[in-house]
Design an enzyme around this catalytic site. Sequence first.
Site, PDB file in Angstrom:
ATOM      1  N   ARG A  36     -42.073 -15.579  12.874  1.00  0.00           N
ATOM      2  CA  ARG A  36     -42.544 -16.865  12.352  1.00  0.00           C
ATOM      3  C   ARG A  36     -41.422 -17.751  11.810  1.00  0.00           C
ATOM      4  NH1 ARG A  36     -47.116 -15.967  15.006  1.00  0.00           N
ATOM      5  NH2 ARG A  36     -48.715 -14.822  13.889  1.00  0.00           N
TER       6      ARG A  36
ATOM      7  N   LYS B  28     -50.451  -2.146  10.925  1.00  0.00           N
ATOM      8  CA  LYS B  28     -51.594  -2.728  11.622  1.00  0.00           C
ATOM      9  C   LYS B  28     -51.655  -2.193  13.054  1.00  0.00           C
ATOM     10  CE  LYS B  28     -49.167  -7.111  12.613  1.00  0.00           C
ATOM     11  NZ  LYS B  28     -48.997  -8.524  12.241  1.00  0.00           N
TER      12      LYS B  28
ATOM     13  N   HIS C 260     -58.384 -11.537  19.835  1.00  0.00           N
ATOM     14  CA  HIS C 260     -58.401 -12.971  19.534  1.00  0.00           C
ATOM     15  C   HIS C 260     -59.460 -13.652  20.397  1.00  0.00           C
ATOM     16  CE1 HIS C 260     -54.365 -11.849  18.109  1.00  0.00           C
ATOM     17  NE2 HIS C 260     -54.476 -12.869  17.287  1.00  0.00           N
TER      18      HIS C 260
ATOM     19  N   ASP D 251     -57.895  -8.224   9.611  1.00  0.00           N
ATOM     20  CA  ASP D 251     -57.135  -9.106  10.482  1.00  0.00           C
ATOM     21  C   ASP D 251     -57.759 -10.489  10.293  1.00  0.00           C
ATOM     22  OD1 ASP D 251     -55.397 -10.081  12.420  1.00  0.00           O
ATOM     23  OD2 ASP D 251     -55.834  -8.525  13.885  1.00  0.00           O
TER      24      ASP D 251
END
Length: 707
Positions: free
Chosen positions: A245, A335, A348, A432
């Site tokens: 990120r 995760k 997603h 999540d």
Amino acid sequence: MKKLSKLMLYSLVLVLAFSQILPGISLKKANAEEKNQVEDLVIYENVPEAEAAVKDGTIQLKALHVYSEGHFMLASENLKWESANKNVATVDEDGNVEFTGQNGRTFITVTDGTFEDRIALDYKVKPSSKEEGEKGKPASEAAVIKQDGQRYDLIGKAISKMTLEEKTGQLLMPDFRTWEGKNVTEMLPEIEQLVEKYHLGGVILFRENVVTTEQTARLVSDYQAAAEKFGLLLTIDQEGGIVTRLQSGTDMPGNMALGATRSPEIAYNVGNAIGEELASLGINMNFAPVMDVNNNPDNPVIGVRSFGEDPQLVADMGVAYTKGLQASGVAATAKHFPGHGDTAVDSHLGLPEVPHDKERLKEVELYPFQKGMEAGIDAIMTAHVTFPKIDGTKAISQKTGEEIAIPATLSYKVLTELMREEMGYEGVITTDAMNMKAIADHFGPVDAAIRAVKAGTDIVLMPVGLEEVATGLLEAVKNGEITEERVEASVRRILTLKVKRGVVKEETPVSVEDKIANAVKIVGSAEHKQIEKEAAEKSITLVKNDADLPLNLDSSEKIVVVGNTFISSLGEAIKKRHENTTVISSSTYKLTEEELELIKNASAVVVGTYTYNVSGRTPSSAQMAMVNQIIELADAPVVGVGIRNPYDIMAYPEIDAYLTQYGFRPASFEAAAGAMFGEFAPTGKLPITIPDYNGGILYEFGQGLTY
């Protein structure tokens, strides 16, 4: 005279009236101050949940003011520190303790003039250091002896004074990627109000929010200033590799690249460097590492984000990365529990299923998570994946009206019975993102949040509609659907993590200019760039070499580099090493006659392929058809580079040589080109098995050639 008497009477009435108002004003002020008075001063390291480690013979002690409203803040002004036995250790005015090397015990005391606290520090012979008959002076070690007592249960005290709104607010972690269509790169008054209004426990940042080092440090500082009583968990997905990120940070290779190095030491260093950069920016929690076992080559969402297909390799590398990250003071998060590796659907976009029973899950998917728990990982993120053999509970989908299995994120059997009770996990559980379609399509935002908390989660990540979810969660507690004890258990775990990682508001915060100056030194530092380079080089895996690599061409011989996605990055890295290089970038994968001629006359051809899904790597896809055309046409050796997925060679097994670099960050292209030209001998080993299209194996797990 009459007029004067009247005037005096009016004046007297006004004075009396005003004198009634004044005490009201000062009483209000007094009440506010009284409500929020300092009630105690305690040494931070005495708090049971605080970490108190001596490093290189020193420890930095800190002090906390405890307020009548229950919260606590770091105090630094007007404190006096003293050591009772300076022969053992000295302390300076800022609480920095230095051991002298002499054995014994000292008490370090701190006072603010009203309240006082002390902590014991020992320096004594290690029990294991003096074996029978061993010569020489036995080794000593320092130890911190915390004081006992109710006085130090700051978290219990804080919870007892919190309102219900404050408690439920700690469970919420929204994102503010954009506001009214614009990326949020600086604090907005509207966001500040939401942080305060809903007493948020944390906020997650995305690439849109973190552009430069200076801007990120300022934004994070402003978020902490907006929090009223308790510090915020400021989180981010800085995994390394394809999920990176920070726009100004060091672009570390991702997990599969680390898995290929087979080096826990490199994984530790990468985790530690990522942590140091985040910590310098004020980001105190990282949603990494991914501990999914990627045992399904068709997995569209995990892939190179996993350390590999072997549970032991994933556990070893994941634990090393975790230790490195947490050693920097940043919380790590494993995760996606209980495992997203063996799925062929992206959560997603849809609701994946893992059909295995518990015995198989314990051997494969759950194994790295269990090892992470044993190593003291701070948090675990759940998967929006169904595990029908663990929890067959059904719900009605809001989207289709059909009966569907409950995903792990909303499952009491998975989160409480399996993770907490059976596997013994005591840390923080986070969902999540709740806006992912696996949840958002089938459950309403409020219903999903309530189900997640009832299942055992502590943090509801990225709720859809903050106001609606905050209100809905509060109502669920008020009407008894969720017990207050259940919420308090989560608040205790969240505050424990905050205390453990030093996420505590300061009475006198460090100036943002000082924070920025520090961050600029650390983010993208030369030391971190060296770690990035080593990780990238050690990850390069030479899977096949019938091309007599390394390349050894004279300046008159031409190299042609062909591809599309990221091909300019690979081309530039090769050009640095061999100037006579032509890059053909083809978005259609249809080569012109002129381009075919260049390939035909080349002394070496390098083809870079980039895939992220199953259809992309099939031999019939346009990209792979082009590669096979080149192999057929070229007289010179053809070298393939799997830019992202190591599985690409499945589509072109006839290629002369094949390297895989597991990611598209700059260091990986440099490393692939360096290996190609023999700057170093490749040592990477495949962390996965590459199958063929006939149900067999093309290359085994562990395959890796060298020069």
